[in-house]
Motif scaffolding. Structure first.
Motif, short mmCIF file in Angstrom:
data_model
loop_
_atom_site.label_atom_id
_atom_site.label_comp_id
_atom_site.label_asym_id
_atom_site.label_seq_id
_atom_site.Cartn_x
_atom_site.Cartn_y
_atom_site.Cartn_z
N GLY A 123 0.82 -1.20 0.00
CA GLY A 123 0.00 0.00 0.00
C GLY A 123 0.86 1.25 0.00
N PRO A 124 1.72 1.41 1.04
CA PRO A 124 2.50 2.64 1.12
C PRO A 124 3.80 2.62 0.33
N TYR A 125 4.17 1.49 -0.27
CA TYR A 125 5.51 1.35 -0.86
C TYR A 125 5.59 1.84 -2.31
N ASN A 158 10.87 3.86 -10.76
CA ASN A 158 9.95 4.05 -9.63
C ASN A 158 10.02 2.85 -8.69
N ALA A 159 9.68 3.11 -7.42
CA ALA A 159 9.52 2.02 -6.46
C ALA A 159 8.24 1.27 -6.80
N GLU A 160 8.27 -0.05 -6.63
CA GLU A 160 7.12 -0.86 -6.99
C GLU A 160 6.24 -1.19 -5.76
N VAL A 161 5.19 -1.98 -6.02
CA VAL A 161 4.15 -2.23 -5.00
C VAL A 161 4.70 -3.03 -3.82
N MET A 162 5.54 -4.04 -4.10
CA MET A 162 6.14 -4.82 -3.03
C MET A 162 7.39 -4.12 -2.53
N PRO A 163 7.56 -3.96 -1.22
CA PRO A 163 8.77 -3.30 -0.72
C PRO A 163 10.03 -4.07 -1.10
N GLY A 164 11.07 -3.33 -1.50
CA GLY A 164 12.30 -3.94 -1.98
C GLY A 164 12.29 -4.20 -3.47
N GLN A 165 11.16 -3.88 -4.10
CA GLN A 165 11.01 -4.10 -5.53
C GLN A 165 10.96 -2.75 -6.25
N TRP A 166 11.66 -2.68 -7.41
CA TRP A 166 11.76 -1.43 -8.16
C TRP A 166 11.54 -1.70 -9.64
N GLU A 167 11.46 -0.62 -10.39
CA GLU A 167 11.28 -0.74 -11.82
C GLU A 167 12.07 0.35 -12.54
N PHE A 168 12.66 -0.01 -13.68
CA PHE A 168 13.17 1.01 -14.60
C PHE A 168 12.57 0.74 -15.97
#
Length: 356
Positions: A155-157, A190-200
């Motif tokens: 939710g907040p990630y 951006n930071a993704e929905v699951m904490p520790g997960q990212w996207e480029f």
């Protein structure tokens, strides 16, 4: 350590015309990246002017020990953000000594598809959203998660900020700038929905360049996480349960789709994709069935669907595209560990070359 840092950052152009070329290729798993460096007499900007090289394929699960030589063909050049100066990264594909592409060389077939006159005429554009997970080195548990435990629910990630929500931003920003330095068309992070997960995101890029640039960006990320002592995971569902998986959503358009009235071409392309759903799923990444469950912003793996602004569909058409009557669509099925050469060329082949 300061001396070591000084030596790593030596500017070779102060004392020599020679440069270092890091030759990069894909190993036997189809996902592991390998590389080795060689000295060249001077700067090179055209991959056709680089020498071919070889490596021990028996050590990468790509050749038997009694006939182990595999040949590297340079295909794309990027500036080296680690050695900097005039040093380069070189994306290569791999062949037998007789010039036959080895089975894990997916670039060869992709290049044939992208060089087809009908495909060239349509100028296929791609924008690939590469999701990934950062893992703690010793525990192989996501970065920022309590050891052996779980953080608060999602939710907040997503696109969040703060020490309790964003984990690994220094790695992510380092990668962002390093890719831009290298000449990769990274369009955002951006930071993704699951904490520790990212996207480029890489794109827009045309044809075979999409695969070259995404592989180069993955290599740079592997090197940066190596320096940071963090593990990069491209697993499509690294944590089971009520957590989002990781994909590589592939945005796509052709010249016909981008022209006025292109929405009709988009709908025709989506129809063609629906008829080849099983073939595409089989090529869209290992373990994707753990991700495409119909939950967590995915469509069920067994059923093709599409919709406007629907992130629970196999293919999403954006509101802007619907409003303009032209533009692009997003194939949301590819997993984070997909081979971009396979996915991009397959989409082009199905939507442009298929007569169905």
């Amino acid at each position: 350590m300061s001396l070591l840092s000084d030596l790593i950052n030596l500017n070779l152009s102060d004392s020599t015309e020679k440069i270092i070329a890091e030759y990069i290729w894909i190993g036997g798993s189809g996902l592991d990246l390998r590389s080795k460096a060689r000295t060249l007499p001077g700067p090179v900007t055209d991959p056709a002017k680089l020498p071919k090289w070889n490596y021990d394929g028996s050590s990468t699960d790509q050749a038997p020990g009694d006939d182990s030589e595999v040949i590297l063909y340079p295909q794309a050049i990027f500036k080296d953000p680690f050695r900097r100066g005039k040093n380069i990264l070189v994306i290569c594909d791999a062949y037998t000594p007789s010039g036959v592409p080895i089975p894990t060389n997916k670039r060869f077939n992709a290049a044939k598809i992208f060089s087809h006159p009908d495909v060239v005429a349509e100028e296929p554009w791609y924008g690939i959203e590469q999701e990934y997970t950062l893992l703690q080195k010793d525990t192989k548990w996501p970065l920022g998660w309590p050891v052996g435990g779980f953080p608060g629910p999602q939710g907040p990630y997503y696109c969040g900020a703060g020490a309790d929500k964003a984990f690994g931003r220094d790695i992510v920003d380092s990668h962002y700038k390093a890719c831009l330095y290298a000449g990769i068309n990274v369009s955002g992070i951006n930071a993704e929905v699951m904490p520790g997960q990212w996207e480029f995101q890489v794109g827009p890029t045309v044809g075979i360049a999409a695969g070259d640039q995404l592989w180069a960006a993955r290599y740079i990320l592997e090197r940066i996480t190596e320096i940071a002592g963090v593990i990069l995971s491209l697993d499509p569902k690294p944590i089971q349960g009520d957590w989002n998986g990781a994909g590589a959503h592939t945005n796509y358009s052709t010249k016909s789709m981008r022209n006025d009235g292109g929405i009709d071409m988009i709908k025709k392309a989506i129809e063609k994709l629906s008829l080849c759903h099983k073939e595409h799923i089989a090529a869209y990444g290992k373990g994707n069935e753990r991700r495409l469950t119909g939950r967590h912003e995915t469509a069920d793996i067994h059923t093709f669907s599409w919709g406007v602004a629907n992130r629970g569909a196999s293919v999403r058409v954006g509101r802007d595209t619907e409003k303009a009557g032209k533009g692009y669509f997003e194939d949301r099925r590819p997993a984070s560990n997909m081979d971009p050469y396979v996915v991009t060329s397959m989409i082009a082949e199905t939507t442009i070359l298929s007569k169905s």
